[in-house]
Design a protein around this motif. Structure first.
Motif, PDB file in Angstrom:
ATOM      1  N   SER A 166       3.935  72.134 -12.119  1.00 32.97           N
ATOM      2  CA  SER A 166       5.245  71.877 -12.013  1.00 32.97           C
ATOM      3  C   SER A 166       5.376  72.855 -13.028  1.00 32.97           C
ATOM      4  N   TRP A 167       4.523  73.144 -13.902  1.00 34.50           N
ATOM      5  CA  TRP A 167       4.172  73.752 -15.354  1.00 34.50           C
ATOM      6  C   TRP A 167       5.193  75.243 -15.461  1.00 34.50           C
ATOM      7  N   ASN A 168       4.710  76.178 -14.404  1.00 35.69           N
ATOM      8  CA  ASN A 168       4.873  77.352 -14.849  1.00 35.69           C
ATOM      9  C   ASN A 168       6.661  77.705 -15.511  1.00 35.69           C
ATOM     10  N   ASP A 203       2.452  68.163 -13.909  1.00 36.94           N
ATOM     11  CA  ASP A 203       2.117  68.393 -15.039  1.00 36.94           C
ATOM     12  C   ASP A 203       3.048  67.687 -16.374  1.00 36.94           C
ATOM     13  N   ASP A 204       2.488  67.905 -17.315  1.00 40.08           N
ATOM     14  CA  ASP A 204       3.247  67.314 -19.056  1.00 40.08           C
ATOM     15  C   ASP A 204       4.176  66.598 -18.257  1.00 40.08           C
ATOM     16  N   THR A 205       5.101  65.660 -19.256  1.00 42.20           N
ATOM     17  CA  THR A 205       6.045  65.363 -19.713  1.00 42.20           C
ATOM     18  C   THR A 205       6.759  64.448 -18.230  1.00 42.20           C
ATOM     19  N   CYS A 248      -0.213  67.779 -24.903  1.00 41.34           N
ATOM     20  CA  CYS A 248       0.023  68.507 -25.341  1.00 41.34           C
ATOM     21  C   CYS A 248       0.942  69.083 -26.016  1.00 41.34           C
ATOM     22  N   ALA A 249       1.855  68.269 -24.841  1.00 44.04           N
ATOM     23  CA  ALA A 249       3.752  68.509 -25.154  1.00 44.04           C
ATOM     24  C   ALA A 249       3.913  67.180 -26.329  1.00 44.04           C
ATOM     25  N   GLY A 250       2.793  66.829 -26.358  1.00 42.04           N
ATOM     26  CA  GLY A 250       3.024  65.160 -27.438  1.00 42.04           C
ATOM     27  C   GLY A 250       3.649  64.016 -26.805  1.00 42.04           C
ATOM     28  N   TYR A 268      -6.452  67.597 -16.612  1.00 43.51           N
ATOM     29  CA  TYR A 268      -6.772  66.911 -17.930  1.00 43.51           C
ATOM     30  C   TYR A 268      -6.910  67.753 -19.056  1.00 43.51           C
ATOM     31  N   ASP A 269      -5.834  67.442 -20.019  1.00 44.64           N
ATOM     32  CA  ASP A 269      -5.939  68.642 -20.549  1.00 44.64           C
ATOM     33  C   ASP A 269      -5.845  68.343 -22.058  1.00 44.64           C
ATOM     34  N   TRP A 270      -7.088  69.461 -22.401  1.00 41.35           N
ATOM     35  CA  TRP A 270      -7.468  68.699 -24.609  1.00 41.35           C
ATOM     36  C   TRP A 270      -6.491  68.813 -25.411  1.00 41.35           C
ATOM     37  N   LEU A 316     -10.524  70.178 -14.726  1.00 46.01           N
ATOM     38  CA  LEU A 316     -10.633  69.840 -16.720  1.00 46.01           C
ATOM     39  C   LEU A 316     -10.497  71.253 -16.689  1.00 46.01           C
ATOM     40  N   CYS A 317      -8.950  70.867 -18.409  1.00 46.79           N
ATOM     41  CA  CYS A 317      -7.814  72.020 -18.631  1.00 46.79           C
ATOM     42  C   CYS A 317      -8.638  71.551 -20.138  1.00 46.79           C
ATOM     43  N   GLN A 318      -9.111  72.640 -20.539  1.00 49.48           N
ATOM     44  CA  GLN A 318      -9.571  73.007 -22.122  1.00 49.48           C
ATOM     45  C   GLN A 318      -9.889  74.168 -22.340  1.00 49.48           C
ATOM     46  N   TYR A 319      -9.273  75.393 -21.812  1.00 51.97           N
ATOM     47  CA  TYR A 319      -9.477  77.085 -21.555  1.00 51.97           C
ATOM     48  C   TYR A 319     -10.021  77.797 -21.915  1.00 51.97           C
ATOM     49  N   GLY A 320     -11.723  76.986 -21.159  1.00 52.97           N
ATOM     50  CA  GLY A 320     -13.572  77.925 -21.707  1.00 52.97           C
ATOM     51  C   GLY A 320     -13.609  77.107 -22.565  1.00 52.97           C
TER      52      GLY A 320
HETATM   53  C1  GLA Z   1      -1.734  73.432 -21.893  1.00 52.91           C
HETATM   54  C2  GLA Z   1      -1.789  73.650 -21.220  1.00 52.91           C
HETATM   55  C3  GLA Z   1      -0.403  74.232 -19.715  1.00 52.91           C
HETATM   56  C4  GLA Z   1      -0.324  73.154 -19.628  1.00 52.91           C
HETATM   57  C5  GLA Z   1       0.641  72.519 -21.132  1.00 52.91           C
HETATM   58  C6  GLA Z   1       1.529  71.694 -20.623  1.00 52.91           C
HETATM   59  O1  GLA Z   1      -1.145  74.056 -22.625  1.00 52.91           O
HETATM   60  O2  GLA Z   1      -2.982  74.485 -21.018  1.00 52.91           O
HETATM   61  O3  GLA Z   1      -1.570  74.226 -18.275  1.00 52.91           O
HETATM   62  O4  GLA Z   1      -0.491  71.946 -18.769  1.00 52.91           O
HETATM   63  O5  GLA Z   1      -0.374  72.415 -21.923  1.00 52.91           O
HETATM   64  O6  GLA Z   1       2.016  71.487 -22.535  1.00 52.91           O
END
Ligand code: GLA
Length: 515
Positions: free
Chosen positions: A164-166, A200-202, A248-250, A275-277, A311-315
């Motif tokens: 959903s995020w993009n 995704d988030d929210t 990430c979005a609080g 799972y987002d760091w 895993l989502c911690q941007y590498g």
């Molecule tokens: C980070 C992630 C995105 C998305 C947002 C949601 O930025 O990298 O892909 O999940 O958080 O808050």
């Protein structure tokens, strides 16, 4: 009394009452600034904590007391029920930023309140009293000792689906997700292999229930019912959280509730967790990421339900070296993608966290994939050639294919890109061999049947010829057959190689067999 006299009398009474509150109430203590997320319209609010001290009309204190972002407030003043203070953040080598907080006391001892940035942007909310315990950051929970989490056996080829995020960011609703699931089937995406519908988030509620269970916000009134609906379409449902107290979005994260949340997801029927760091970066250092990802990896296995682990911690910290050890099926290798060429070009070809996607391709294996982020195809910010390159490069990289557009309103062109089954077959090739650059503009990957997927890439600003030689592919002297996977037809080749005119920011994708 006459009307005017009444009004004056009432006014004096009110002023007296408010004055009494002012005189009697000290603002000394802990406060919670609750700013409703009006755009997201989900009933949740963002919280910012303050500790204030009053001395006459002078206010001193701290924002985010006890946390890594604690700062002293400046210019604090309380005068006739009007509260004013500022938070001034210094920036190395740049002008500091100043946010002014202003509010007025209500009769029941709260403040109607707003934070105001230098450019006049106001975030309104309420400042309410809170306890010290709520205002201070949660106590630190030490990360567990490292061990290897067993492989869950899922997604032996890169996961395909939608996220959903993009396209939706914080605006996603239950109704949208149902509509996307419907469209996934009716458009033919499901048949082409797309399966996961990932929220995704929210989606999260403001706070946990009295038993500490994670809750949903009003836009997701019944997650189990939503999962049932998505499953009834033959699809799977994914969800999102963070190792930190907040996402990430609080929104509410899984900090200290990993096993409990994994159980809740399983009880709802969730099939995939991203799972987002970033919500954890105040609690943990980089070298603790592996342990914290392991914690949720263990919890997901213990939940008893097969749940893909993303895993989502941007590498950070070379995640490609340990992502599979924490039970990860995929791990983000880059920062967030955006719907424009510069972002696609950077993620596809540039270095992020010190490496290019090509350099880490050999860390992939069935069930464990590098994730250069979700697709932007169909979101409108790039040309069709750029989107075809996006799809092809992700396929060559054996990347997850998670569409990020609104599947309910796809153009025929978008459909033809997302549902190019010949390119999808390259992505989904069972061998998961690493792609290599034969030249900077020619990428090749050996497929399970011994044929080669080859991309002729043009990153330049004008169309240009790009050549692949059979020698460079190690197939000189053999009988060569080539098929163009976007033109969907065989192409005739010369004895030495093949040259295509490739459009600007475009790709020609071939499948080459040599006998
Ligand atoms: C980070 C992630 C995105 C998305 C947002 C949601 O930025 O990298 O892909 O999940 O958080 O808050």
């Amino acid at each position: 009394m006459k009307r005017l006299e009444w009004l004056i009398f009432a006014g004096v009474l009110l002023a007296g009452a408010v004055g009494l509150i002012h005189a009697q109430t000290s603002v000394t203590g802990y406060w919670d600034f609750q700013a409703p997320r009006t755009a997201n319209n989900d009933g949740t609010y963002r919280e910012t904590f303050f500790e204030l001290k009053q001395d006459g009309e002078t206010i001193t204190g701290r924002i985010e007391p006890g946390g890594s972002r604690e700062m002293a407030i400046a210019e604090g003043m309380l005068h006739n029920g009007a509260l004013h203070f500022a938070v001034i953040t210094p920036h190395a080598g740049a002008a500091s930023t100043k946010v002014v907080y202003e509010g007025s006391l209500t009769q029941d001892g709260r403040f109607t309140f707003a934070s105001i940035t230098a450019d006049g942007n106001r975030t309104p909310g309420e400042l309410v009293r809170t306890s010290k315990e709520s205002a201070l950051p949660p106590p630190r929970i030490a990360p567990p000792a490292l061990h290897d989490v067993p492989d869950n056996g899922l997604v032996r080829t890169p996961p395909m689906g939608w996220n959903s995020w993009n396209r939706f960011k914080g605006l996603i609703t239950d109704a949208d997700v149902r509509g996307i699931a419907d469209a996934m089937v009716s458009s033919g995406m499901a048949k082409a292999g797309y399966q996961y519908i990932n929220i995704d988030d929210t989606w999260e509620g403001q706070s946990r229930d009295s038993n500490g269970n994670i809750t949903t916000n009003r836009k997701f009134p019944d997650m189990k019912a939503l999962a049932d609906y998505v499953h009834s379409k033959g699809l799977k449902l994914g969800i999102y959280s963070s190792p930190g107290p907040l996402t990430c979005a609080g929104y509410e994260g899984s900090y200290g509730h990993e096993e409990q949340d994994a159980k809740t997801y399983a009880s709802w029927g969730i099939d995939y967790l991203k799972y987002d760091w970033c919500g954890a970066r105040n609690e943990y250092k980089d070298d603790e990421e592996q342990a914290m990802y392991q914690k949720m990896g263990d919890a997901l296995l213990k939940s008893g339900r097969p749940i893909v682990y993303s895993l989502c911690q941007y590498g950070h910290v070379n995640v490609w070296q340990w992502g599979s050890k924490v039970g990860g099926n995929l791990w983000r290798t880059t920062g967030d993608i955006n719907d424009h060429w510069a972002s696609l070009d950077l993620i596809g070809f540039g270095a992020q966290q010190g490496v290019t996607q090509l350099e880490i391709a050999s860390f992939e294996k069935p069930g464990h994939f590098n994730d250069p982020d979700m697709l932007e195809i169909g979101n409108g910010g790039m040309t069709a050639d750029e989107y075809r390159l996006h799809m092809s490069v992700w396929a060559l990289l054996a990347a997850p294919l998670l569409a990020g557009n609104d599947l309910r309103t796809m153009s025929d062109e978008t459909k033809s890109i997302l549902m190019n089954t010949e390119v999808i077959a390259v992505d989904q090739d069972k061998a998961v061999n690493p792609v290599r650059a034969v030249t900077p503009d020619v990428w090749a990957r050996t497929l399970a049947d011994g044929s080669l997927a080859v991309g002729l890439i043009n990153r330049g600003d004008a169309s240009a010829p790009v050549t692949v030689t059979w020698k460079s592919l190690g197939i000189a002297g053999k009988k060569i057959q080539a098929r163009d996977l976007w033109a969907h037809k065989a192409v005739s080749v010369s004895p030495d190689g093949y040259t295509a005119t490739v459009p600007t920011h475009g790709i020609v994708m071939l499948e080459i067999s040599a006998k």
